[in-house]
Design an enzyme around this catalytic site. Structure first.
Site, mmCIF file in Angstrom:
data_model
loop_
_atom_site.group_PDB
_atom_site.id
_atom_site.type_symbol
_atom_site.label_atom_id
_atom_site.label_comp_id
_atom_site.label_asym_id
_atom_site.label_seq_id
_atom_site.Cartn_x
_atom_site.Cartn_y
_atom_site.Cartn_z
ATOM 1 N N PRO A 2 86.780 3.962 24.904
ATOM 2 C CA PRO A 2 85.890 2.796 24.889
ATOM 3 C C PRO A 2 84.450 3.257 25.109
ATOM 4 O O PRO A 2 84.215 4.215 25.857
ATOM 5 C CB PRO A 2 86.374 1.953 26.066
ATOM 6 C CG PRO A 2 87.698 2.499 26.442
ATOM 7 C CD PRO A 2 87.746 3.918 25.998
ATOM 8 N N LYS A 33 91.149 -0.473 31.174
ATOM 9 C CA LYS A 33 91.395 0.901 30.733
ATOM 10 C C LYS A 33 90.865 1.848 31.811
ATOM 11 O O LYS A 33 89.910 1.512 32.522
ATOM 12 C CB LYS A 33 90.701 1.177 29.399
ATOM 13 C CG LYS A 33 91.312 0.397 28.249
ATOM 14 C CD LYS A 33 90.850 0.905 26.903
ATOM 15 C CE LYS A 33 91.507 0.084 25.801
ATOM 16 N NZ LYS A 33 91.175 0.573 24.466
ATOM 17 N N ILE A 66 89.326 -0.758 21.784
ATOM 18 C CA ILE A 66 90.454 -1.185 20.954
ATOM 19 C C ILE A 66 91.401 -1.977 21.847
ATOM 20 O O ILE A 66 91.958 -1.445 22.811
ATOM 21 C CB ILE A 66 91.155 0.031 20.326
ATOM 22 C CG1 ILE A 66 90.186 0.749 19.389
ATOM 23 C CG2 ILE A 66 92.422 -0.403 19.594
ATOM 24 C CD1 ILE A 66 90.704 2.074 18.865
HETATM 25 O O1 LIG Z 1 89.244 1.681 23.081
HETATM 26 C C1 LIG Z 1 89.326 2.764 22.489
HETATM 27 O O2 LIG Z 1 90.219 3.564 22.704
HETATM 28 C C2 LIG Z 1 88.281 3.114 21.496
HETATM 29 C C3 LIG Z 1 87.147 2.393 21.210
HETATM 30 C C4 LIG Z 1 86.444 3.100 20.227
HETATM 31 C C5 LIG Z 1 85.242 2.877 19.560
HETATM 32 C C6 LIG Z 1 84.817 3.814 18.638
HETATM 33 O O3 LIG Z 1 83.649 3.638 17.976
HETATM 34 C C7 LIG Z 1 85.559 4.950 18.370
HETATM 35 O O4 LIG Z 1 85.081 5.820 17.451
HETATM 36 C C8 LIG Z 1 86.760 5.178 19.021
HETATM 37 C C9 LIG Z 1 87.194 4.251 19.952
HETATM 38 N N1 LIG Z 1 88.297 4.235 20.746
#
Ligand SMILES: O=C(O)c1cc2cc(O)c(O)cc2[nH]1
Length: 95
Positions: A2, A33, A66
């Site tokens: 994140p 998280k 995410i």
């Molecule tokens: O929440 C996650 O794991 C997450 C958010 C996020 C945003 C992003 O721009 C990325 O390249 C990867 C990523 N993982």
């Protein structure tokens, strides 16, 4: 990972050096998280206009994660993050 990004017109001298770490518990608790996964950055000295006003202290932030981003979560995250920024940086929560 994140990602939390804060842009502000405050000068770097008014950003506590530990701000990027102090905000982690707020992000971790509200986004649900682990803190060690977050990337947190602050960009100070930005040229920033908020409603046509570019002199009052103000900030804009983005948070990428995410999952865990429903309507209620969104409200809680915005509330807690803006309160934290107000407390730590002195930027009113409506700015
Ligand atoms: O929440 C996650 O794991 C997450 C958010 C996020 C945003 C992003 O721009 C990325 O390249 C990867 C990523 N993982």
């Amino acid at each position: 990972m994140p990602i939390f990004k804060l842009f502000t017109n405050l000068p770097k001298s008014q950003i506590p050096t530990d701000f990027v770490n102090k905000i982690l518990p707020v992000l971790s608790r509200t986004v649900k998280k682990p803190a060690h996964l977050f990337i947190c950055m602050v960009s100070s000295d930005c040229s920033l206009s908020f409603g046509g006003n570019s002199t009052d202290p103000s900030a804009v932030a983005t948070l990428e994660s995410i999952g865990n981003f429903g309507v209620e979560e969104n409200r809680l995250i915005a509330k807690e993050v803006t309160e934290f920024i107000e407390k730590e940086l002195g930027i009113p929560r409506d700015k």
